[in-house]
Design a protein around this motif. Structure first.
Motif, PDB file in Angstrom:
ATOM      1  N   GLU A 103     -24.887   0.818  13.759  1.00  0.00           N
ATOM      2  CA  GLU A 103     -23.999   1.940  13.272  1.00  0.00           C
ATOM      3  C   GLU A 103     -23.288   2.768  14.126  1.00  0.00           C
ATOM      4  N   TRP A 125     -26.565   8.553   3.860  1.00  0.00           N
ATOM      5  CA  TRP A 125     -25.469   7.637   4.152  1.00  0.00           C
ATOM      6  C   TRP A 125     -25.268   6.311   3.538  1.00  0.00           C
ATOM      7  N   LYS A 146     -20.132  12.299  -0.713  1.00  0.00           N
ATOM      8  CA  LYS A 146     -19.993  13.106   0.230  1.00  0.00           C
ATOM      9  C   LYS A 146     -20.640  14.369   0.329  1.00  0.00           C
ATOM     10  N   GLN A 189     -18.995  12.878  10.895  1.00  0.00           N
ATOM     11  CA  GLN A 189     -17.773  12.171  10.536  1.00  0.00           C
ATOM     12  C   GLN A 189     -17.129  13.038   9.366  1.00  0.00           C
ATOM     13  N   ASN A 210     -23.023  10.046  10.411  1.00  0.00           N
ATOM     14  CA  ASN A 210     -22.178  10.221   8.989  1.00  0.00           C
ATOM     15  C   ASN A 210     -21.896  11.777   8.771  1.00  0.00           C
ATOM     16  N   VAL A 221     -28.149   7.617  12.449  1.00  0.00           N
ATOM     17  CA  VAL A 221     -27.151   7.245  11.704  1.00  0.00           C
ATOM     18  C   VAL A 221     -26.591   8.369  10.576  1.00  0.00           C
ATOM     19  N   GLU A 248     -22.058   4.916   1.360  1.00  0.00           N
ATOM     20  CA  GLU A 248     -21.753   3.675   1.945  1.00  0.00           C
ATOM     21  C   GLU A 248     -21.472   2.737   0.492  1.00  0.00           C
ATOM     22  N   ARG A 287     -19.440   3.528  14.125  1.00  0.00           N
ATOM     23  CA  ARG A 287     -18.969   4.753  13.889  1.00  0.00           C
ATOM     24  C   ARG A 287     -18.428   5.566  15.136  1.00  0.00           C
ATOM     25  N   ALA A 347     -24.157  14.065   0.857  1.00  0.00           N
ATOM     26  CA  ALA A 347     -24.690  13.438   2.122  1.00  0.00           C
ATOM     27  C   ALA A 347     -24.531  14.742   3.138  1.00  0.00           C
TER      28      ALA A 347
END
Length: 391
Positions: A386, A254, A273, A325, A322, A318, A258, A390, A276
């Protein structure tokens, strides 16, 4: 599940902050105690570390930014005052690794990892106070790293130096680390620091430094086949060893995205992305049935270190959020929830507060610091903050 998890971690954030406000302040010698044991009893003579103090500064600055609780701002000011007066090396630049319990320089080596956390912390402190001195300190520390630690030939940053920025034979961050000139861990936190600095000082050379660090991770540090991170390197970026650190895998997943997002590099955002999700998938190899994340894995010997430390569990919350998401149809929200349940059931100290360092394979509590050179509020409080943002 989302609201339940958000509420639980919002509540936990205040428990963590309260613990550090209540138990860690050294009223006799200033700042914060260098060490507390599992029963929250301070070792009043313990050395005080730059990493611990910078992370306290970052945590309470970020907490004030989120909550507007004035007690957090008071703690942040206390941390900043102590750090400025005792850890900054005004003669040679950078920060001392440790000071003694009275605040006098003890280990004066320049560990790039610690300087990165000072940049990270002062950047956050500037956000909430707008004190120009804070931003100036962060920029000055950044310039010191660029001048002394940056490798113009092969890229990246060397690990450590003497107080006067001369070569150092033992560059290890801790006793368990390999003595190599470059490491994933230091580069991850230089990236984190530079990214936070960029939010208050969007300078073009700094942006290029962040871009170059992200390319290093994508091209040299991440194993594209496995999704795990390589940990140690020679000066020329030859990989040394094959140890897997599950906590760093999920933390990097993540933090890289970021950084790419903050510098608004669309190509790197797309790459990060995908990375991740690959790294989150790889991290799941280290999950136990109870939701806890094992610490490390040695592939050659097929040996898992049978411990579950506090910080990989925090980063798992976290990192999996992430990934959720990015890919809502996956199982990542459940993974984040499972990580919190593990912390809640196995690591939270219901008697004295905060989280234990970790548990052994049989779930017995590890007899390590509750607060110390490495045990700080940063991972746990950041995970809570976070999650609140989020969710």
């Amino acid at each position: 599940m989302q609201q339940e998890l958000k509420q639980a971690l919002h509540s936990e954030l205040f428990h963590i902050l309260h613990y550090w406000m209540k138990h860690t302040k050294d009223e006799q010698h200033g700042g914060f105690y260098g060490r507390l044991n599992n029963a929250s009893i301070p070792d009043v003579l313990a050395p005080k570390g730059a990493v611990l103090n910078a992370r306290i500064l970052w945590t309470f600055s970020a907490a004030y930014n989120l909550t507007r609780d004035l007690s957090c701002l008071t703690m942040a000011r206390r941390a900043q005052d102590y750090f400025r007066n005792h850890f900054l090396d005004t003669a040679h630049g950078g920060v001392y690794w440790t000071v003694d319990y009275k605040g006098q320089p003890l280990e004066t080596k320049k560990q790039v990892y610690a300087i990165a956390f000072a940049i990270y912390a002062y950047s956050e402190y500037y956000k909430v106070t707008k004190e120009e001195q804070a931003r100036n300190i962060a920029v000055k520390l950044y310039n010191s790293l660029q001048q002394h630690s940056y490798d113009p030939q092969y890229g990246g940053y060397f690990e450590a130096f003497t107080r006067e920025w001369k070569p150092l034979a033992d560059q290890r961050l801790s006793e368990k680390d390999a003595n190599e000139k470059k490491t994933m861990n230091t580069h991850l936190h230089v990236l984190e620091a530079y990214t936070n600095l960029y939010t208050i000082w969007p300078e073009s050379t700094l942006k290029k430094n962040i871009h170059d660090l992200l390319r290093l991770f994508c091209d040299k540090i991440i194993d594209k086949r496995s999704g795990h991170l390589h940990l140690f390197f020679s000066e020329q970026w030859q990989v040394k060893g094959n140890l897997v650190s599950y906590g760093h895998d999920i933390e990097a997943s993540w933090l890289l995205l970021e950084a790419a997002t903050i510098i608004q590099d669309e190509e790197l955002i797309t790459t990060c992305k995908a990375m991740a999700l690959k790294m989150a998938l790889a991290t799941q190899e280290g999950l136990d049935r109870d939701g806890g994340l094992w610490h490390e894995y040695e592939p050659t010997e097929r040996n898992t270190l049978p411990e579950k430390h506090w910080w990989p569990q925090a980063e798992a919350i976290v990192g999996f959020l992430n990934a959720w998401q990015l890919q809502p149809a996956g199982n990542y929200l459940q993974r984040a929830s499972d990580s919190w349940r593990f912390i809640e059931n196995k690591l939270r100290d219901r008697s004295h507060g905060e989280w234990f360092w970790g548990v052994h394979e049989d779930d017995s509590i590890m007899q390590e610091d509750k607060a110390g050179l490495w045990k700080c509020p940063y991972h746990s409080a950041r995970a809570c903050m976070e999650a609140v943002k989020r969710l």
